[in-house]
Design an enzyme around this catalytic site. Structure first.
Site, PDB file in Angstrom:
ATOM      1  N   ARG A  93      -8.165  39.613 -45.972  1.00  0.00           N
ATOM      2  CA  ARG A  93      -8.326  41.069 -45.998  1.00  0.00           C
ATOM      3  C   ARG A  93      -7.911  41.619 -47.362  1.00  0.00           C
ATOM      4  O   ARG A  93      -6.847  42.195 -47.499  1.00  0.00           O
ATOM      5  CB  ARG A  93      -7.465  41.672 -44.905  1.00  0.00           C
ATOM      6  CG  ARG A  93      -8.124  42.847 -44.224  1.00  0.00           C
ATOM      7  CD  ARG A  93      -7.429  43.227 -42.993  1.00  0.00           C
ATOM      8  NE  ARG A  93      -5.982  43.034 -43.092  1.00  0.00           N
ATOM      9  CZ  ARG A  93      -5.151  43.184 -42.075  1.00  0.00           C
ATOM     10  NH1 ARG A  93      -5.588  43.507 -40.914  1.00  0.00           N
ATOM     11  NH2 ARG A  93      -3.844  42.997 -42.234  1.00  0.00           N
ATOM     12  N   HIS A 123       7.364  17.436 -36.721  1.00  0.00           N
ATOM     13  CA  HIS A 123       7.699  16.404 -37.718  1.00  0.00           C
ATOM     14  C   HIS A 123       8.650  15.336 -37.168  1.00  0.00           C
ATOM     15  O   HIS A 123       8.416  14.149 -37.308  1.00  0.00           O
ATOM     16  CB  HIS A 123       8.349  17.024 -38.955  1.00  0.00           C
ATOM     17  CG  HIS A 123       7.581  18.158 -39.559  1.00  0.00           C
ATOM     18  ND1 HIS A 123       6.210  18.240 -39.520  1.00  0.00           N
ATOM     19  CD2 HIS A 123       7.992  19.268 -40.232  1.00  0.00           C
ATOM     20  CE1 HIS A 123       5.815  19.351 -40.151  1.00  0.00           C
ATOM     21  NE2 HIS A 123       6.879  19.993 -40.575  1.00  0.00           N
TER      22      HIS A 123
HETATM   23  C1  BG6 Z   1       7.441  23.096 -42.543  1.00  0.00           C
HETATM   24  C2  BG6 Z   1       8.424  24.046 -41.915  1.00  0.00           C
HETATM   25  O1  BG6 Z   1       6.640  22.502 -41.560  1.00  0.00           O
HETATM   26  O2  BG6 Z   1       8.129  22.092 -43.262  1.00  0.00           O
HETATM   27  C3  BG6 Z   1       9.359  24.618 -42.966  1.00  0.00           C
HETATM   28  O3  BG6 Z   1       7.738  25.095 -41.269  1.00  0.00           O
HETATM   29  C4  BG6 Z   1       9.984  23.525 -43.780  1.00  0.00           C
HETATM   30  O4  BG6 Z   1      10.362  25.413 -42.343  1.00  0.00           O
HETATM   31  C5  BG6 Z   1       8.920  22.588 -44.320  1.00  0.00           C
HETATM   32  O5  BG6 Z   1      10.701  24.116 -44.859  1.00  0.00           O
HETATM   33  C6  BG6 Z   1       9.525  21.415 -45.058  1.00  0.00           C
HETATM   34  O6  BG6 Z   1       8.523  20.631 -45.618  1.00  0.00           O
HETATM   35  P1  BG6 Z   1       8.869  19.570 -46.757  1.00  0.00           P
HETATM   36  O7  BG6 Z   1       7.577  18.860 -46.987  1.00  0.00           O
HETATM   37  O8  BG6 Z   1       9.351  20.359 -47.935  1.00  0.00           O
HETATM   38  O9  BG6 Z   1       9.931  18.692 -46.203  1.00  0.00           O
END
Ligand code: BG6
Length: 520
Positions: free
Chosen positions: A75, A274
């Protein structure tokens, strides 16, 4: 530019296994076939910091087809040139590989922008026309991935609009795919509703759910480590392993993400996806083949066997950061962050003890923890082994000896460490812990691609190995829902000062089991 890209973009089913392709052939990076990517929510943070830089990095590595096209939808009253300028800025700031004008030029020729909101039929009509034009002008061959980098409440509307305007159904001989970002709902019920809405429009095989941890090299290496070697698998079970600790610690706070984070919290944000994926890869059996179906089957078996402890008050902890010192700077507490309700009960730290009810893991706890504003940024999986059953050495010789540990360091300092006891040089028999270290940076000259590079390329190739399927997402909510429900009805989160390693309650949780957290 006319599109004379490589042959159609289905990933060959035999990408890894065809005996007629030499090992060197199989190592060659696959190049996406003719295709385009439409990003909804293109003005968001994720798009600017990760998606657009990843697209450029892929182009820079020669992994995108010559006629590749990128359409942004948002948008904003932007023209194509404004969009291209935004992408250029994002690339210059965040891309992994150096900026090269000729790569940029070719990519920019295929960029278009559609202003509009998700309810705007005219905007979707223009999107449809643009997709058709790009097919004709740049030879994208009708192959388009639609990336929903938008809050889940918009998923239904966007996928319905794609359907209504004839973009969800692939023209003969081409493909259409939907890429969706987490959160995949906030509990099992909402996840099911979302999945249903998406699957009314796209077939399960056309839906790619992003869990960017699966795109990380070190995470993929868990399977290589376990199943390409002989020495780990025989001891990878309850007969040798005492427990497993999976840690995802971040030093950052919530930054400008109050709107997303408050009400979601650490467990929903990263344990549901994760950390449970890391756990599944660590605990699963060997897949029959290295393909999406076989990986799904094995990960799913693990998730289905996960059991929560009966006493959630003793074996789960959630907490919030308070003010403190982080990296030499003063940090405010969570409740003082901009946009956070001062009465918020959202967890910024979460720890849970899980067990896997199967023959390999019965009785071996898996401790998962994550938190914002912890001592440092580190993600690791630590397999902590049982003590040797007997020691011929005098007990005073081994006072400084810990348990053997194998640590997969997901990030930073990607690699693996094994800790074991060794004699201290000298006349007495004194045994102390030493470590043996494998670091990616020292063993390989290639730099690891960013997770989003790998995942976007895999979407364009149609390779689903690194994408959690609907069954895994739902199973993960099945595990987490009772914990969230318990927390909801039992008081407030514990507290920990920013820059520390979490609340004392988390230390107590392990101490009750006679164990302690690692200080990575
Ligand atoms: C994301 C989360 O999936 O992963 C975030 O929503 C987090 O809160 C991030 O900071 C961390 O990713 P990475 O790859 O930096 O470990």
């Amino acid at each position: 530019m006319s599109g004379s890209g490589p042959a159609p973009a289905e990933v060959p089913a035999d990408r890894w296994t065809n005996p007629l392709r030499s090992a060197a052939d199989r190592r060659l990076p696959l190049i996406a076939g003719p295709s385009g990517l439409v990003i909804f929510g293109v003005t968001g943070d994720l798009s600017r910091k990760k998606l657009m830089p990843a697209v450029y990095d892929l182009a820079n590595r020669g992994l995108l087809p010559p006629g590749f096209s990128l359409i942004g939808f948002a948008r904003r009253e932007w023209q194509d040139e404004d969009f291209a300028q935004e992408v250029r800025d994002a690339v210059k700031e965040h891309a992994r590989t150096p900026f090269r004008q000729e790569v940029w030029q070719q990519l920019a020729e295929g960029m278009r922008f559609i202003p509009g909101d998700f309810g705007d039929d005219d905007a979707f009509k223009r999107l449809r026309e643009t997709v058709d034009e790009l097919d004709a002008e740049r030879g994208t061959s009708g192959n388009f991935a639609f990336y929903l980098s938008v809050p889940p409440k918009f998923f239904p509307q966007v996928v319905q609009q794609l359907k209504r305007h004839g973009m969800a159904d692939a023209p003969e001989g081409s493909w259409r795919r939907a890429v969706i970002e987490k959160p995949f709902g906030h509990d099992l019920t909402s996840a099911r509703e979302l999945n249903q809405v998406v699957h009314e429009v796209f077939a399960p095989k056309e839906v790619f759910r992003i869990d960017h941890y699966l795109g990380k090299e070190t995470v993929q290496n868990i399977l290589a480590l376990r199943f390409a070697n002989q020495m780990y698998e025989p001891i990878w079970n309850r007969s040798y392993v005492d427990h497993v600790q999976i840690t995802m610690a971040e030093d950052i706070g919530i930054g400008g993400r109050a709107g997303y984070y408050d009400g979601i919290g650490a467990a929903r944000d990263v344990i549901q996806n994760h950390l449970l994926q890391l756990m599944a890869l660590t605990a699963m059996e060997e897949p029959a083949a290295f393909d999406a179906e076989s990986l799904l089957a094995e990960k799913l078996k693990v998730l289905r066997a996960v059991k929560l402890p009966a006493d959630l008050s003793a074996h789960t902890v959630r907490a919030q950061y308070t003010a403190g010192w982080q990296g030499g700077e003063q940090a405010v507490g969570y409740l003082q962050e901009d946009g956070i309700d001062p009465r918020s009960k959202t967890d910024t730290y979460a720890a849970v003890k899980l067990e896997i009810d199967n023959r390999r893991w019965a009785g071996v706890p898996f401790y998962l923890r994550t938190g914002k504003r912890l001592g440092r940024r580190v993600t690791e999986i630590a397999i902590v082994f049982q003590r040797a059953p007997h020691s011929p050495f005098d007990s005073t010789a081994t006072t400084e000896l810990g348990a053997n540990v194998l640590v997969v360091r997901v990030q930073p300092d990607e690699g693996m460490v094994i800790r074991f006891g060794s004699k201290v040089p000298g006349t007495s028999m004194e045994i102390r812990d030493v470590t043996m270290d494998f670091a990616y940076g020292e063993s390989f000259t290639e730099e690891s691609p960013e997770a989003y590079e790998r995942l976007i390329l895999d979407v364009l190739l149609g390779d689903a190995n690194l994408f959690p399927r609907v069954e895994e997402v739902e199973e993960s909510w099945r595990i987490l829902d009772p914990v969230e429900a318990y927390w909801d009805t039992h008081g407030r989160p514990a507290r920990y000062a920013s820059g520390t390693w979490g609340p004392v309650e988390a230390d107590d949780m392990l101490a009750r089991d006679g164990r302690s957290w690692r200080r990575p």
